[in-house]
Design a protein around this motif. Sequence first.
Motif, PDB file in Angstrom:
ATOM      1  N   PHE A 202     -23.543  13.169  15.378  1.00  0.00           N
ATOM      2  CA  PHE A 202     -24.158  14.478  15.172  1.00  0.00           C
ATOM      3  C   PHE A 202     -25.143  14.458  14.007  1.00  0.00           C
ATOM      4  O   PHE A 202     -26.125  15.210  14.008  1.00  0.00           O
ATOM      5  CB  PHE A 202     -23.082  15.536  14.951  1.00  0.00           C
TER       6      PHE A 202
ATOM      7  N   ARG B  84     -33.199  25.444  15.469  1.00  0.00           N
ATOM      8  CA  ARG B  84     -32.338  24.587  16.304  1.00  0.00           C
ATOM      9  C   ARG B  84     -31.018  24.292  15.610  1.00  0.00           C
ATOM     10  O   ARG B  84     -29.940  24.405  16.213  1.00  0.00           O
ATOM     11  CB  ARG B  84     -33.076  23.284  16.622  1.00  0.00           C
ATOM     12  N   MET B  85     -31.085  23.869  14.346  1.00  0.00           N
ATOM     13  CA  MET B  85     -29.890  23.487  13.595  1.00  0.00           C
ATOM     14  C   MET B  85     -29.452  24.654  12.714  1.00  0.00           C
ATOM     15  O   MET B  85     -29.477  24.595  11.486  1.00  0.00           O
ATOM     16  CB  MET B  85     -30.176  22.242  12.760  1.00  0.00           C
ATOM     17  N   ASN B  86     -29.029  25.736  13.348  1.00  0.00           N
ATOM     18  CA  ASN B  86     -28.567  26.909  12.609  1.00  0.00           C
ATOM     19  C   ASN B  86     -27.069  26.791  12.330  1.00  0.00           C
ATOM     20  O   ASN B  86     -26.422  25.782  12.661  1.00  0.00           O
ATOM     21  CB  ASN B  86     -28.879  28.194  13.379  1.00  0.00           C
TER      22      ASN B  86
ATOM     23  N   TYR C  69     -33.986  16.184  14.933  1.00  0.00           N
ATOM     24  CA  TYR C  69     -34.737  17.441  14.884  1.00  0.00           C
ATOM     25  C   TYR C  69     -35.486  17.583  13.562  1.00  0.00           C
ATOM     26  O   TYR C  69     -36.577  18.164  13.519  1.00  0.00           O
ATOM     27  CB  TYR C  69     -33.803  18.628  15.091  1.00  0.00           C
TER      28      TYR C  69
ATOM     29  N   ASP D 182     -29.014  15.718  14.043  1.00  0.00           N
ATOM     30  CA  ASP D 182     -29.623  16.554  13.010  1.00  0.00           C
ATOM     31  C   ASP D 182     -30.897  15.906  12.476  1.00  0.00           C
ATOM     32  O   ASP D 182     -31.931  16.566  12.309  1.00  0.00           O
ATOM     33  CB  ASP D 182     -28.615  16.763  11.879  1.00  0.00           C
TER      34      ASP D 182
ATOM     35  N   PHE E 102     -24.512  28.348  13.620  1.00  0.00           N
ATOM     36  CA  PHE E 102     -23.684  28.269  14.833  1.00  0.00           C
ATOM     37  C   PHE E 102     -23.688  26.849  15.401  1.00  0.00           C
ATOM     38  O   PHE E 102     -22.640  26.331  15.812  1.00  0.00           O
ATOM     39  CB  PHE E 102     -24.196  29.261  15.883  1.00  0.00           C
ATOM     40  N   THR E 103     -24.850  26.231  15.436  1.00  0.00           N
ATOM     41  CA  THR E 103     -24.946  24.866  15.956  1.00  0.00           C
ATOM     42  C   THR E 103     -24.149  23.891  15.109  1.00  0.00           C
ATOM     43  O   THR E 103     -23.424  23.032  15.629  1.00  0.00           O
ATOM     44  CB  THR E 103     -26.416  24.427  16.011  1.00  0.00           C
ATOM     45  N   VAL E 104     -24.279  24.018  13.786  1.00  0.00           N
ATOM     46  CA  VAL E 104     -23.557  23.121  12.885  1.00  0.00           C
ATOM     47  C   VAL E 104     -22.046  23.303  13.030  1.00  0.00           C
ATOM     48  O   VAL E 104     -21.289  22.325  13.086  1.00  0.00           O
ATOM     49  CB  VAL E 104     -23.997  23.361  11.428  1.00  0.00           C
TER      50      VAL E 104
ATOM     51  N   THR F 264     -20.461  24.381  15.637  1.00  0.00           N
ATOM     52  CA  THR F 264     -20.074  23.829  16.940  1.00  0.00           C
ATOM     53  C   THR F 264     -19.927  22.315  16.866  1.00  0.00           C
ATOM     54  O   THR F 264     -18.963  21.740  17.406  1.00  0.00           O
ATOM     55  CB  THR F 264     -21.125  24.190  18.002  1.00  0.00           C
ATOM     56  N   MET F 265     -20.858  21.662  16.195  1.00  0.00           N
ATOM     57  CA  MET F 265     -20.767  20.206  16.029  1.00  0.00           C
ATOM     58  C   MET F 265     -19.520  19.807  15.255  1.00  0.00           C
ATOM     59  O   MET F 265     -18.832  18.838  15.617  1.00  0.00           O
ATOM     60  CB  MET F 265     -22.016  19.693  15.307  1.00  0.00           C
TER      61      MET F 265
END
Length: 274
Positions: free
Chosen positions: A52, A70-72, A59, A56, A74-76, A78-79
């Motif tokens: 992951f 993209r790497m907000n 991007y 990061d 929520f995304t972080v 989730t990862m």
Amino acid sequence: MATVDFLLGCLVMPYSMVRSVENCWYFGEIFCKIHTGTDIMLSTASIFHLSFISVDRYYAVCDPLRYKTRMNIFTVLTMIIISWVLPAIFAFGMIFLELNIKGSESYFYNEVSCIGGCFVFFSETSGIVASMLSFFIPGFIMICIYGKIYIIARRQARSIKDIASQMQFQMDLNGRQHGSRCRERKAAKTLGTIMGVFLFCWSPFFFSTATGPFLNYGIPPIVIDAFVWIGYLNSTFNPIVYAFFYMWFRKALKLILFGKVFQFDSSRTILYYE
């Protein structure tokens, strides 16, 4: 990732060290399963975090204008959840349901299992599945992503050099050409170190895990144990690979090693410069 590597060093390695030195397990069968499950979970989680991190960085380098969207948060999150939950389900489910010995039960109970032992055993199917999930798939993803990052970084460096040449300022051109070459060399060195350490540390264990059952388990246990410890080295090297390249980290380490952190005004030390 630092938390995973820290827990691996504190919760797994001491008991693995006792097992390796004494060639015996003193902590009971239930704790053997807990230890083995924790070992597989944390090792797999560490590799997932590496994968992951490569996403990061992809991007950040290849799509910097949309990086923050993209790497907000929520995304972080989730990862992070995937990096912990999926390895936990896989590791403890496989060990406590004894899916790792499914298909080779007779060999395990007759040839491997013994009182006072705690062995990490994989059948043909579980060895392939564990190796694919924990190493080959994440490793393939990392190789592809870092290869793409390096190609784009070289392309960006060439673009900067071309712009500088069009401006026809010789002094600025020489400086930018030098900077371009430095960036290319640094990118090659950093990415080569990252992938080299990862592949060097984990390849022996997962190749033996995948091929051992098909070789009638001919690999000696002491060799398998050595491969496990080489894999542990990846978690040991992660802080060096991912942090020691940064100047602020080196400066902070010097403050700690030379005792300057105990000085009255150490809290005012500026470690990071924009």
